[in-house]
Design a protein around this motif. Structure first.
Motif, mmCIF file in Angstrom:
data_model
loop_
_atom_site.group_PDB
_atom_site.id
_atom_site.type_symbol
_atom_site.label_atom_id
_atom_site.label_comp_id
_atom_site.label_asym_id
_atom_site.label_seq_id
_atom_site.Cartn_x
_atom_site.Cartn_y
_atom_site.Cartn_z
ATOM 1 N N HIS A 114 0.545 -66.338 25.484
ATOM 2 C CA HIS A 114 0.575 -66.938 26.815
ATOM 3 C C HIS A 114 -0.284 -66.126 27.793
ATOM 4 C CE1 HIS A 114 3.154 -70.328 26.398
ATOM 5 N NE2 HIS A 114 4.231 -69.645 26.045
ATOM 6 N N ALA A 115 -0.197 -64.799 27.717
ATOM 7 C CA ALA A 115 -0.959 -63.963 28.641
ATOM 8 C C ALA A 115 -2.457 -64.181 28.469
ATOM 9 C CB ALA A 115 -0.610 -62.489 28.426
ATOM 10 N N LEU A 116 -2.920 -64.214 27.229
ATOM 11 C CA LEU A 116 -4.340 -64.379 26.967
ATOM 12 C C LEU A 116 -4.823 -65.776 27.346
ATOM 13 C CD1 LEU A 116 -6.810 -62.941 25.937
ATOM 14 C CD2 LEU A 116 -6.106 -63.427 23.591
ATOM 15 N N LEU A 117 -4.070 -66.791 26.977
ATOM 16 C CA LEU A 117 -4.460 -68.162 27.306
ATOM 17 C C LEU A 117 -4.390 -68.420 28.812
ATOM 18 C CD1 LEU A 117 -2.641 -70.044 24.406
ATOM 19 C CD2 LEU A 117 -5.121 -69.848 24.721
ATOM 20 N N ARG A 118 -3.415 -67.805 29.477
ATOM 21 C CA ARG A 118 -3.267 -68.000 30.926
ATOM 22 C C ARG A 118 -4.473 -67.423 31.668
ATOM 23 N NH1 ARG A 118 1.652 -66.573 31.172
ATOM 24 N NH2 ARG A 118 1.279 -64.346 31.507
ATOM 25 N N ARG A 119 -4.934 -66.252 31.235
ATOM 26 C CA ARG A 119 -6.092 -65.645 31.903
ATOM 27 C C ARG A 119 -7.341 -66.494 31.711
ATOM 28 N NH1 ARG A 119 -4.258 -61.184 29.103
ATOM 29 N NH2 ARG A 119 -6.227 -60.994 27.969
#
Length: 228
Positions: A114-119
């Motif tokens: 989620h963190a990587l895709l959100r960025r």
């Protein structure tokens, strides 16, 4: 961004466990039990992010990553053996964005995804032509691209995030704890060298200058020095 995950893992039990959990968390999952099948699926443009085990039966996961980086810039999270620092260092040098040690907690994997895709999704919302110059570098958020003297730099998704934060604070010190949170979306843990490896890779791609344009401020963090 559709949250499509490609899971390349030869351990059938672990792969199915992770896949089932990811589906319950809203991800669409495609699976591969070896490197060749994983490469074919990654190249078919049917995924947004890759979770890649290093120990595969046909092709070493690091070699899969090397081949993938020739033609694609998909974000990649490595699954590594617990405590194997060498594999992690090589993985970052080859172009990994993050890693998780096995046996991994499915909830932690979801948080990293989620963190990587959100960025990435946040940057894609940038206004067209909202580019900014920092000396010989030009940041193009709408394309998630940085040019050096007009030539695009070959950056991974996370390297782009780290450099973007440093450029936004050019000439000022960015604490490692803040840079880790802002660029990687997670807290800095003791003995975690992830950020250090991304900085090392960025220095190489920017030209390995002396003094380096990304300066280490001992005990604090990093500062970007604008080069005309």
């Amino acid at each position: 961004m559709q949250n499509r995950v490609l899971l390349i893992e030869d351990d059938d039990e672990l792969r199915m466990l992770l896949a089932r959990y990811l589906v319950t968390q809203g991800f669409t999952v495609r699976e591969a039990a070896n490197g060749q099948d994983g490469l074919a699926l990654a190249r078919s443009e049917s995924c947004d992010i890759v979770v890649l085990d290093i120990m595969l039966p046909d092709i070493n996961g690091l070699d899969v990553l090397r081949q993938l980086r020739v033609s694609a810039h998909l974000p990649v999270i490595l699954l590594t053996a617990h405590g194997d620092e060498t594999d992690r260092i090589v993985g970052f040098e080859v172009g990994a964005d993050d890693y998780i040690a096995k046996p991994c907690n499915p909830r932690e994997l979801v948080a990293r995804l989620h963190a990587l895709l959100r960025r990435i999704a946040w940057d894609q919302k940038a206004e067209p032509n909202d580019s900014r110059s920092y000396g010989d570098l030009r940041l193009e958020p709408d394309h998630r691209r940085v040019r050096q003297n007009g030539t695009p730099l070959d950056l991974t998704a996370t390297e782009y995030e780290v450099l973007q934060v440093l450029l936004a604070h050019a000439g000022r010190v960015v604490r490692k704890t803040d840079l880790m949170q802002w660029a990687l979306g997670r807290r800095l843990e003791t003995y975690d060298r992830t950020l250090d490896m991304h900085i090392s890779n960025l220095r190489k791609k920017l030209g390995n200058e002396e003094p380096p344009r990304i300066e280490t401020v001992r005990g604090l963090g990093y500062s970007y020095r604008v080069v005309p």
